[in-house]
Motif scaffolding. Structure first.
Motif, mmCIF file in Angstrom:
data_model
loop_
_atom_site.group_PDB
_atom_site.id
_atom_site.type_symbol
_atom_site.label_atom_id
_atom_site.label_comp_id
_atom_site.label_asym_id
_atom_site.label_seq_id
_atom_site.Cartn_x
_atom_site.Cartn_y
_atom_site.Cartn_z
ATOM 1 N N SER A 183 0.833 -1.201 0.000
ATOM 2 C CA SER A 183 0.000 0.000 0.000
ATOM 3 C C SER A 183 0.866 1.248 0.000
ATOM 4 O O SER A 183 1.855 1.337 0.710
ATOM 5 N N PRO A 184 0.499 2.270 -0.810
ATOM 6 C CA PRO A 184 1.304 3.498 -0.830
ATOM 7 C C PRO A 184 1.281 4.234 0.500
ATOM 8 O O PRO A 184 2.107 5.094 0.746
ATOM 9 N N ARG A 185 0.355 3.865 1.361
ATOM 10 C CA ARG A 185 0.317 4.509 2.676
ATOM 11 C C ARG A 185 1.307 3.885 3.639
ATOM 12 O O ARG A 185 1.525 4.385 4.729
ATOM 13 N N ARG A 186 1.889 2.780 3.247
ATOM 14 C CA ARG A 186 2.793 2.058 4.130
ATOM 15 C C ARG A 186 4.186 2.679 4.070
ATOM 16 O O ARG A 186 4.783 2.766 3.005
ATOM 17 N N PRO A 187 4.726 3.149 5.184
ATOM 18 C CA PRO A 187 6.017 3.832 5.161
ATOM 19 C C PRO A 187 7.156 2.960 4.661
ATOM 20 O O PRO A 187 8.092 3.459 4.067
ATOM 21 N N VAL A 219 8.392 6.529 14.493
ATOM 22 C CA VAL A 219 7.303 5.983 13.687
ATOM 23 C C VAL A 219 6.226 5.397 14.593
ATOM 24 O O VAL A 219 6.531 4.654 15.530
ATOM 25 N N CYS A 220 4.994 5.722 14.292
ATOM 26 C CA CYS A 220 3.843 5.152 14.996
ATOM 27 C C CYS A 220 2.756 4.993 13.948
ATOM 28 O O CYS A 220 2.020 5.925 13.640
ATOM 29 N N TYR A 221 2.673 3.789 13.364
ATOM 30 C CA TYR A 221 1.831 3.600 12.181
ATOM 31 C C TYR A 221 1.064 2.290 12.235
ATOM 32 O O TYR A 221 1.604 1.251 12.611
ATOM 33 N N LEU A 222 -0.198 2.359 11.847
ATOM 34 C CA LEU A 222 -1.030 1.172 11.675
ATOM 35 C C LEU A 222 -1.783 1.325 10.371
ATOM 36 O O LEU A 222 -2.452 2.334 10.139
ATOM 37 N N ASP A 223 -1.657 0.347 9.499
ATOM 38 C CA ASP A 223 -2.358 0.370 8.222
ATOM 39 C C ASP A 223 -3.860 0.436 8.487
ATOM 40 O O ASP A 223 -4.416 -0.414 9.190
ATOM 41 N N PRO A 224 -4.529 1.458 7.951
ATOM 42 C CA PRO A 224 -5.973 1.585 8.212
ATOM 43 C C PRO A 224 -6.788 0.410 7.688
ATOM 44 O O PRO A 224 -7.922 0.207 8.120
ATOM 45 N N ASP A 225 -6.222 -0.335 6.756
ATOM 46 C CA ASP A 225 -6.946 -1.487 6.224
ATOM 47 C C ASP A 225 -6.720 -2.756 7.046
ATOM 48 O O ASP A 225 -7.333 -3.786 6.778
ATOM 49 N N LEU A 231 1.810 -2.938 10.966
ATOM 50 C CA LEU A 231 2.113 -2.246 12.220
ATOM 51 C C LEU A 231 3.592 -1.881 12.228
ATOM 52 O O LEU A 231 4.444 -2.734 11.972
ATOM 53 N N GLN A 232 3.883 -0.597 12.506
ATOM 54 C CA GLN A 232 5.268 -0.133 12.570
ATOM 55 C C GLN A 232 5.388 0.872 13.709
ATOM 56 O O GLN A 232 4.604 1.811 13.809
ATOM 57 N N GLY A 235 -3.880 1.423 19.158
ATOM 58 C CA GLY A 235 -5.192 0.809 19.272
ATOM 59 C C GLY A 235 -5.224 -0.648 18.880
ATOM 60 O O GLY A 235 -6.186 -1.122 18.261
ATOM 61 N N VAL A 236 -4.165 -1.365 19.227
ATOM 62 C CA VAL A 236 -4.089 -2.793 18.936
ATOM 63 C C VAL A 236 -3.884 -3.547 20.246
ATOM 64 O O VAL A 236 -3.363 -2.985 21.213
ATOM 65 N N PRO A 237 -4.276 -4.814 20.300
ATOM 66 C CA PRO A 237 -4.005 -5.599 21.509
ATOM 67 C C PRO A 237 -2.545 -6.032 21.551
ATOM 68 O O PRO A 237 -1.852 -6.021 20.524
#
Length: 398
Positions: A52-56, A101-107, A145-146, A173-175
């Motif tokens: 995904s292009p949103r993925r760093p 970095v604090c990233y979670l793929d919205p999908d 998740l990153q 917002g993940v377990p």
């Protein structure tokens, strides 16, 4: 007298020769080569899916035309091989090497991320005190998740790590996951203790492929552009590469063979792993950017055993990461965990046997380090009891 299959790299040809292969010293079980190739299911064309292009993070791309092996890391940073991935200049200019970095793929489904990959080590960066900066890097196998966080070198302990890991669910917002993989044996005590206090299972394993590739990318895109970057700095905690030891008796098969499968068949084996096999492990070939032709032959090792299921079960607990041929010693080496290496089998160092071993390694190199291990009840059978997709990767530059 047994029969071996020689793989001619670049042509996908199989030549059969009869080679005398003695048992390894002190090994009562007969280990031999067979000319049989692994059977495989019908081919199916699979179109690689771009990240995904949103993925760093973007992983490398490997093609049939320009495949290269994962070579051993050099002693100095300057001698590291040129990274296989390419970068967009506009994206690079926007990167802040000091940002975390604090990233979670919205999908992504947060509840489905049950396993993390973790590194906690110093970086070739100096802080204002002139001391090395440490960094926690966390991701999952799909890089959905990153998470990264920098630390001063005087705050490195299990409590710091525990608190940082506990902050990931709150931030994204993940377990918390069930398992955490890590690849540095020197950090085992700290990581195991921190994970234990959070109720997580710490798994020492070099099957942290996504993490290793992300670290390689971060070295080029982040660390080397940091104002405190120190070129030529050697990794503080280098990966262990101990001398191989004798294979435990419970892991010995009856026969083994150098085999090959078309890339299309390998993909199908991986996709059907959960449905067809009780034991094994795959890799996300789309995420890793493998773009080999369907007909490209991927080398592997097939093992026949009359107790295939128990053997596969024992092998499944090893976190197998790679197999290689040591032509100097005439041995097949199995690497597992973070610092375990076994002499899987020995063979007589005849010119013909050496040529075949070198051809197998050359075929692995032509596939970008991709190879596999399969366990079968019989080398003539139509299926596998266990199947592990493996990848040779160089140690990370940090």
């Amino acid at each position: 007298m047994t029969t071996a299959t020689a793989i001619v790299a670049g042509h996908g040809l199989a030549l059969r020769r009869s080679l005398p292969l003695p048992n390894p010293p002190g090994r009562p079980t007969t280990v031999s080569l067979s000319a049989r190739s692994l059977p495989h299911a019908r081919r199916r064309t699979i179109v690689p899916v771009s990240p995904s292009p949103r993925r760093p993070c973007r992983c490398r791309s490997i093609s049939s035309e320009s495949s290269t092996a994962a070579s051993a890391a050099s002693d100095t940073v300057e001698e590291d091989a040129e990274p296989a991935e390419t970068y967009d200049e506009d994206e690079d200019e926007e990167l802040d090497p000091q940002a975390e970095v604090c990233y979670l793929d919205p999908d992504a489904d947060p509840e489905a991320i049950r396993e993390w990959e973790l590194d906690f080590c110093s970086r070739p960066i100096l802080d204002a005190r002139g001391k090395k900066v440490w960094e926690l890097v966390v991701c999952d196998a799909t890089l959905s998740l990153q998470f990264t966080r920098y630390f001063p070198n005087n705050a490195i302990n299990s409590v710091t790590l525990r608190d940082a890991l506990a902050s990931v669910p709150e931030a994204l917002g993940v377990p918390l996951p069930d398992r955490v993989r890590f690849f540095r044996s020197q950090m085992q005590t700290i990581i195991t203790r921190a994970c234990g206090e959070l109720g997580l299972k710490a798994v020492p394993s070099r099957r942290c492929v996504s993490l290793l590739l992300w670290l390689d990318e971060r070295y080029e895109a982040v660390y080397s552009r940091h104002p405190g970057f120190q070129a030529g700095t050697r990794p503080l905690l280098a990966l262990d590469n101990p001398f191989p030891t004798t294979l435990p008796e419970n892991l010995v098969g009856d026969k083994w063979a150098f085999v090959q499968l078309p890339f299309s068949a390998v993909r199908e084996e991986v996709e059907s792993l959960e449905r067809r096999y009780a034991f094994g492990a795959g890799l996300d070939l789309d995420l890793l950017g493998f773009e080999l032709d369907d007909s490209t032959l991927v080398p592997g090792v097939a093992v026949e055993s009359s107790r295939a299921k128990p053997l596969a079960a024992w092998m499944n607990g090893l976190e197998i990461c790679a197999m290689e041929v040591d032509t100097g010693r005439g041995s097949l080496i199995l690497s597992a965990g973070v610092s375990t290496r076994y002499i899987y089998s020995g063979y007589e160092k005849t010119p013909a046997a050496t040529q075949e071993a070198e051809a197998w390694e050359a075929a692995k190199k032509a596939c970008g380090g991709l190879h596999f291990l399969a366990i079968q009840e019989n080398l003539n059978s139509d299926g596998c009891v266990g199947f592990w997709l493996l990848l040779d990767l160089p140690p990370p530059p940090v």
